[in-house]
Scaffold this motif. Structure first.
Motif, PDB file in Angstrom:
ATOM      1  N   ARG B 140     -47.246  12.068  -1.718  1.00 39.74           N
ATOM      2  CA  ARG B 140     -48.682  12.073  -1.451  1.00 39.74           C
ATOM      3  C   ARG B 140     -49.462  11.289  -2.501  1.00 39.74           C
ATOM      4  O   ARG B 140     -50.691  11.272  -2.483  1.00 39.74           O
ATOM      5  CB  ARG B 140     -49.203  13.505  -1.319  1.00 39.74           C
ATOM      6  N   GLY B 141     -48.754  10.654  -3.410  1.00 39.86           N
ATOM      7  CA  GLY B 141     -49.426   9.830  -4.414  1.00 39.86           C
ATOM      8  C   GLY B 141     -49.945  10.672  -5.559  1.00 39.86           C
ATOM      9  O   GLY B 141     -49.840  11.910  -5.553  1.00 39.86           O
ATOM     10  N   TYR B 142     -50.485  10.005  -6.537  1.00 34.07           N
ATOM     11  CA  TYR B 142     -50.961  10.698  -7.730  1.00 34.07           C
ATOM     12  C   TYR B 142     -52.478  10.637  -7.842  1.00 34.07           C
ATOM     13  O   TYR B 142     -53.137  11.620  -8.134  1.00 34.07           O
ATOM     14  CB  TYR B 142     -50.336  10.067  -8.971  1.00 34.07           C
ATOM     15  N   TYR B 143     -53.014   9.470  -7.554  1.00 38.89           N
ATOM     16  CA  TYR B 143     -54.407   9.217  -7.879  1.00 38.89           C
ATOM     17  C   TYR B 143     -55.365  10.087  -7.081  1.00 38.89           C
ATOM     18  O   TYR B 143     -56.393  10.499  -7.582  1.00 38.89           O
ATOM     19  CB  TYR B 143     -54.725   7.737  -7.646  1.00 38.89           C
ATOM     20  N   PHE B 144     -55.023  10.361  -5.826  1.00 40.33           N
ATOM     21  CA  PHE B 144     -55.897  11.185  -4.991  1.00 40.33           C
ATOM     22  C   PHE B 144     -55.211  12.482  -4.596  1.00 40.33           C
ATOM     23  O   PHE B 144     -55.489  13.039  -3.546  1.00 40.33           O
ATOM     24  CB  PHE B 144     -56.319  10.414  -3.731  1.00 40.33           C
ATOM     25  N   ASP B 145     -54.293  12.933  -5.436  1.00 35.30           N
ATOM     26  CA  ASP B 145     -53.555  14.149  -5.131  1.00 35.30           C
ATOM     27  C   ASP B 145     -54.468  15.377  -5.273  1.00 35.30           C
ATOM     28  O   ASP B 145     -54.873  15.746  -6.371  1.00 35.30           O
ATOM     29  CB  ASP B 145     -52.359  14.254  -6.091  1.00 35.30           C
ATOM     30  N   PHE B 146     -54.748  16.004  -4.131  1.00 36.82           N
ATOM     31  CA  PHE B 146     -55.642  17.171  -4.143  1.00 36.82           C
ATOM     32  C   PHE B 146     -55.149  18.243  -5.121  1.00 36.82           C
ATOM     33  O   PHE B 146     -55.946  18.906  -5.795  1.00 36.82           O
ATOM     34  CB  PHE B 146     -55.712  17.816  -2.753  1.00 36.82           C
ATOM     35  N   LEU B 147     -53.841  18.438  -5.169  1.00 36.19           N
ATOM     36  CA  LEU B 147     -53.289  19.518  -5.999  1.00 36.19           C
ATOM     37  C   LEU B 147     -53.465  19.212  -7.486  1.00 36.19           C
ATOM     38  O   LEU B 147     -53.675  20.124  -8.293  1.00 36.19           O
ATOM     39  CB  LEU B 147     -51.821  19.751  -5.648  1.00 36.19           C
ATOM     40  N   GLU B 148     -53.388  17.928  -7.827  1.00 34.65           N
ATOM     41  CA  GLU B 148     -53.625  17.521  -9.219  1.00 34.65           C
ATOM     42  C   GLU B 148     -55.095  17.775  -9.592  1.00 34.65           C
ATOM     43  O   GLU B 148     -55.393  18.258 -10.688  1.00 34.65           O
ATOM     44  CB  GLU B 148     -53.259  16.037  -9.374  1.00 34.65           C
ATOM     45  N   PHE B 149     -55.984  17.467  -8.675  1.00 35.97           N
ATOM     46  CA  PHE B 149     -57.407  17.739  -8.908  1.00 35.97           C
ATOM     47  C   PHE B 149     -57.637  19.244  -9.080  1.00 35.97           C
ATOM     48  O   PHE B 149     -58.344  19.676  -9.985  1.00 35.97           O
ATOM     49  CB  PHE B 149     -58.252  17.224  -7.732  1.00 35.97           C
ATOM     50  N   LYS B 150     -56.999  20.030  -8.203  1.00 35.30           N
ATOM     51  CA  LYS B 150     -57.195  21.481  -8.244  1.00 35.30           C
ATOM     52  C   LYS B 150     -56.655  22.077  -9.553  1.00 35.30           C
ATOM     53  O   LYS B 150     -57.311  22.888 -10.201  1.00 35.30           O
ATOM     54  CB  LYS B 150     -56.470  22.119  -7.055  1.00 35.30           C
ATOM     55  N   LYS B 151     -55.469  21.626  -9.926  1.00 36.46           N
ATOM     56  CA  LYS B 151     -54.832  22.104 -11.155  1.00 36.46           C
ATOM     57  C   LYS B 151     -55.746  21.876 -12.358  1.00 36.46           C
ATOM     58  O   LYS B 151     -55.917  22.746 -13.212  1.00 36.46           O
ATOM     59  CB  LYS B 151     -53.503  21.350 -11.356  1.00 36.46           C
ATOM     60  N   ASN B 152     -56.348  20.708 -12.392  1.00 31.58           N
ATOM     61  CA  ASN B 152     -57.230  20.389 -13.510  1.00 31.58           C
ATOM     62  C   ASN B 152     -58.566  21.104 -13.410  1.00 31.58           C
ATOM     63  O   ASN B 152     -59.117  21.532 -14.425  1.00 31.58           O
ATOM     64  CB  ASN B 152     -57.414  18.875 -13.610  1.00 31.58           C
ATOM     65  N   GLN B 153     -59.064  21.238 -12.186  1.00 31.24           N
ATOM     66  CA  GLN B 153     -60.337  21.943 -12.011  1.00 31.24           C
ATOM     67  C   GLN B 153     -60.208  23.394 -12.497  1.00 31.24           C
ATOM     68  O   GLN B 153     -61.129  23.946 -13.093  1.00 31.24           O
ATOM     69  CB  GLN B 153     -60.744  21.911 -10.537  1.00 31.24           C
ATOM     70  N   ASP B 154     -59.040  23.987 -12.238  1.00 33.06           N
ATOM     71  CA  ASP B 154     -58.806  25.373 -12.655  1.00 33.06           C
ATOM     72  C   ASP B 154     -58.931  25.548 -14.167  1.00 33.06           C
ATOM     73  O   ASP B 154     -59.243  26.644 -14.642  1.00 33.06           O
ATOM     74  CB  ASP B 154     -57.429  25.850 -12.182  1.00 33.06           C
ATOM     75  N   ILE B 155     -58.649  24.483 -14.930  1.00 31.33           N
ATOM     76  CA  ILE B 155     -58.800  24.578 -16.388  1.00 31.33           C
ATOM     77  C   ILE B 155     -60.019  23.776 -16.858  1.00 31.33           C
ATOM     78  O   ILE B 155     -60.116  23.369 -18.005  1.00 31.33           O
ATOM     79  CB  ILE B 155     -57.523  24.136 -17.138  1.00 31.33           C
ATOM     80  N   ASP B 156     -60.940  23.523 -15.893  1.00 32.04           N
ATOM     81  CA  ASP B 156     -62.209  22.884 -16.232  1.00 32.04           C
ATOM     82  C   ASP B 156     -62.025  21.473 -16.797  1.00 32.04           C
ATOM     83  O   ASP B 156     -62.744  21.065 -17.718  1.00 32.04           O
ATOM     84  CB  ASP B 156     -62.959  23.748 -17.258  1.00 32.04           C
ATOM     85  N   MET B 157     -61.044  20.778 -16.238  1.00 29.27           N
ATOM     86  CA  MET B 157     -60.740  19.420 -16.710  1.00 29.27           C
ATOM     87  C   MET B 157     -60.868  18.427 -15.559  1.00 29.27           C
ATOM     88  O   MET B 157     -60.763  18.795 -14.398  1.00 29.27           O
ATOM     89  CB  MET B 157     -59.292  19.351 -17.213  1.00 29.27           C
ATOM     90  N   THR B 158     -61.069  17.175 -15.907  1.00 31.96           N
ATOM     91  CA  THR B 158     -60.981  16.113 -14.902  1.00 31.96           C
ATOM     92  C   THR B 158     -59.527  15.644 -14.861  1.00 31.96           C
ATOM     93  O   THR B 158     -58.857  15.658 -15.885  1.00 31.96           O
ATOM     94  CB  THR B 158     -61.895  14.937 -15.277  1.00 31.96           C
ATOM     95  N   PRO B 159     -59.035  15.221 -13.680  1.00 31.40           N
ATOM     96  CA  PRO B 159     -57.632  14.816 -13.584  1.00 31.40           C
ATOM     97  C   PRO B 159     -57.345  13.524 -14.341  1.00 31.40           C
ATOM     98  O   PRO B 159     -56.248  13.315 -14.845  1.00 31.40           O
ATOM     99  CB  PRO B 159     -57.393  14.636 -12.084  1.00 31.40           C
ATOM    100  N   THR B 160     -58.338  12.647 -14.385  1.00 25.75           N
ATOM    101  CA  THR B 160     -58.220  11.402 -15.138  1.00 25.75           C
ATOM    102  C   THR B 160     -59.543  11.209 -15.877  1.00 25.75           C
ATOM    103  O   THR B 160     -60.486  11.952 -15.640  1.00 25.75           O
ATOM    104  CB  THR B 160     -58.005  10.198 -14.192  1.00 25.75           C
ATOM    105  N   THR B 161     -59.595  10.235 -16.761  1.00 16.91           N
ATOM    106  CA  THR B 161     -60.845   9.960 -17.467  1.00 16.91           C
ATOM    107  C   THR B 161     -61.871   9.482 -16.444  1.00 16.91           C
ATOM    108  O   THR B 161     -61.663   8.476 -15.790  1.00 16.91           O
ATOM    109  CB  THR B 161     -60.628   8.876 -18.534  1.00 16.91           C
ATOM    110  N   PRO B 162     -62.963  10.203 -16.275  1.00 16.22           N
ATOM    111  CA  PRO B 162     -63.908   9.858 -15.202  1.00 16.22           C
ATOM    112  C   PRO B 162     -65.005   8.916 -15.682  1.00 16.22           C
ATOM    113  O   PRO B 162     -65.152   8.663 -16.876  1.00 16.22           O
ATOM    114  CB  PRO B 162     -64.501  11.218 -14.856  1.00 16.22           C
TER     115      PRO B 162
END
Lengths: 283, 283
Positions: B140-162
Motif C-alpha cells: 500500500r506504499g509508505y507515503y500515503f499509508d493511512f496506518l502510518e499516519f494513524k500510528k503517528n497521530q496516536d503519539i501526536d506526531m506527523t508521519p513525515t516532516t510537514p
C-alpha cells in the motif's frame, strides 16, 4: 530482482520498511549505527547478481556519518543493471555531488536540511537509465511517477499543482547559493564543521562516527562524559533560545547533534558553541 | 476485487489512470462531460459484486457538475464491502458534507480550492472501515499509508516532516471559517453562486451542466454565443487584472469557468461580473 537498502542509522534503516511497503523485494545491507557503508560489502552484495536497485543515504544525520560516496558509486558503476538511488537531503549543496560523473540514477534531496528552506518540498533528479527502468516498471504509482514528471516537464508544466511558495523560496535560495559561489559554500561548511569538531575535542567529548566518515554538515557527539543531555537542551533553550537535538531514536541521550549545514556561518556556529559552554556542567 | 472510478470530467477521468498506475484492477463508470454520476448506474455496477472500492469526485470543476452526493452515498451504503473514496477538493467547507452520516470512507480535500489557501497541502479523513481495509492491503506504499499516519497521530506526531507554513495557514483559515460560521459560509456560497447563475442567464449564455446538478462553487458557462473566450480572458486580465479560466481540456474555448468558492464574496463576485460585462462583446 531485489532492492538492496544500505542501512547505517535511523533514516537509512527506514528505507527497508518503505521498500517493502511499496511491494518491493528488499534486503538490508546493515552496519552498526556509527559505522559507514563499506564499499567492499556493497561489492560482495551486488556480485551475487540478486539486486537491480540500491538505496543509499549519503549523509546519515542520526549518527553523523557521511558515507564514502565516491567509492560506493565506483562499486555501483561496475554493475550496469543496478539503479543507484541516493538520498542527499543533508549534504546537497554542502559538498560537491557530481551526479552524472558518479553514476547516480536517482538523486533525492529535501528543502529543509542542507538547503535551509522551510519543509514541505522535495527535489529529485533522474538519469536516463532510471527513466528507462521506470518505463519497464508496472504499478509504479502516479504521485512520484518519473515519466509523468518528464512528460509534463517537456511541455513546461508541473505534474500536479505545486507549492508555489516553496518554488519561489527555492529560486531565491539558488540565487543565494550561486551568489556565494559553490566552492565558497563547500569551504564554509568545512570551516564551520572544523570549528564544531575542535570544540568537541577540547571539551573532552568523543565522536559517534569514526574518523574519515564524519559528516561535514552535522556532528553527532558521543556523550562519553555522561552529561544530562535533556538538561543541557533545556538550559540552552531557556537561557539562549537555541535548540539542539538530543540524539535520535535509540541513541537519544547517549549522543547529541550539532548542525552546521545550510545557512550556518562561522559566527552562528561560534555563538552556539559559546552558549553550549555556558550551559555545560564543568568537566 | 476491482475499483470503480466514477468519471464525469477531466479530474474524475484521471482517477482511472491513477488507479491503474497504482496497480489496481480498475474500471470506469463513465458519463459524458457535463452529466452527473447517476445513482442507478452506480447501483447497477455495484450489484455485480465485482467492486470493493469506488472513487467519486463530489464537485467536478472541469464541467461545473456537482454530483448528487447524498443519493450516491445512499447507494454505496447498501454495499458494505465497498470502500467509498470521495474527492471534495472544490466543495469542502462550501456545502455540508457529513462524512460519517453519508458513509464516506476516505474524504480527500486540498488546500487551494474551496479552502482558498496556497497549494501544496492535502487533507484527508479516514473511516474505521478504511483503516481495516488498509490493514488487509499489501503493497500500500509508505507515503500515503493511512496506518502510518494513524500510528503517528496516536503519539501526536506527523508521519513525515510537514509543511509548517501550510499548517499555520490552515489553522488561521479554520479560525476564519468557524468565525464566519459554517451555515453562513454555506449560505454565502449559495448567494454568490446564484449571482453568477443570474448573470449567465441575463447575458444569454447557457450552462454546461444540467439543472439540479450545477456546482455551488464553480459555474461552467457554455459558450453558446460563440464569443472569443481567449480574447475575453485577455481583455479581462489587461484591463481589470482579473483571471478567469477559458475551459479545461477538451472543452477549452467551448466553455469558460467562473468560481465563487473560498473567500469570494458578493462584492468580489459582483465586481468580476461587472468587469466581464465591460469586456464582453455586445450580444
Amino acid at each position: 530482482k531485489r532492492v538492496l537498502n544500505c542501512m547505517c542509522g535511523a533514516f537509512s534503516d527506514k528505507w527497508l520498511d518503505v521498500s517493502r511497503r511499496c511491494g518491493k523485494n528488499a534486503e538490508p545491507l546493515q552496519v552498526p549505527w556509527g559505522k559507514h557503508i563499506d564499499p567492499q560489502q556493497l561489492d560482495a552484495a551486488l556480485a551475487t547478481g540478486a539486486f537491480d536497485a540500491v538505496t543509499l543515504i549519503h549523509n546519515e544525520t542520526s549518527t553523523g556519518v557521511m558515507n564514502p560516496l565516491e567509492e560506493l558509486c565506483a562499486v555501483a558503476r561496475r554493475y550496469p543493471e543496478v539503479v543507484l538511488i541516493v538520498d542527499t537531503v543533508s549534504s546537497f549543496s554542502a559538498v560537491p555531488i557530481p551526479m552524472d560523473e558518479l553514476g547516480i540514477d536517482v538523486l533525492l534531496t529535501g528543502s529543509q536540511k542542507a538547503l535551509a528552506l522551510p519543509p514541505g518540498f522535495s527535489l529529485f533528479s533522474v538519469s536516463e537509465k532510471a527513466f528507462v527502468r521506470a518505463m519497464q516498471q508496472a504499478d509504479r504509482g502516479y504521485y512520484f511517477d518519473f515519466l509523468e514528471f518528464k512528460k509534463n516537464q517537456d511541455i513546461d508544466m508541473t505534474p500536479t499543482t505545486p507549492s508555489i511558495a516553496h518554488i519561489n523560496a527555492l529560486q531565491s535560495k539558488l540565487d543565494d547559493i550561486f551568489g556565494e559561489g559553490l566552492t565558497n559554500r563547500y569551504e564554509r561548511h568545512r570551516r564551520t564543521n572544523a570549528r564544531v569538531h575542535d570544540w568537541v575535542r577540547r571539551r573532552g567529548f568523543e565522536f559517534f562516527a569514526d574518523e574519515s566518515y564524519r559528516s561535514v554538515t552535522l556532528t553527532c557527539v558521543k556523550n562519553n562524559r555522561g552529561i544530562d543531555v535533556a538538561d543541557l537542551m533545556k538550559r540552552l533553550r531557556v537561557k539562549h533560545h537555541l535548540v539542539i537535538d538530543g540524539g535520535y531514536g535509540k541513541i537519544k541521550g547517549e549522543t547529541f547533534r550539532l548542525s552546521n549545514m545550510g545557512d550556518e556561518t562561522e559566527q552562528t556556529v561560534s555563538h552556539l558553541l559559546a552558549c553550549l559552554d555556558d550551559c555545560l556542567p564543568p568537566s
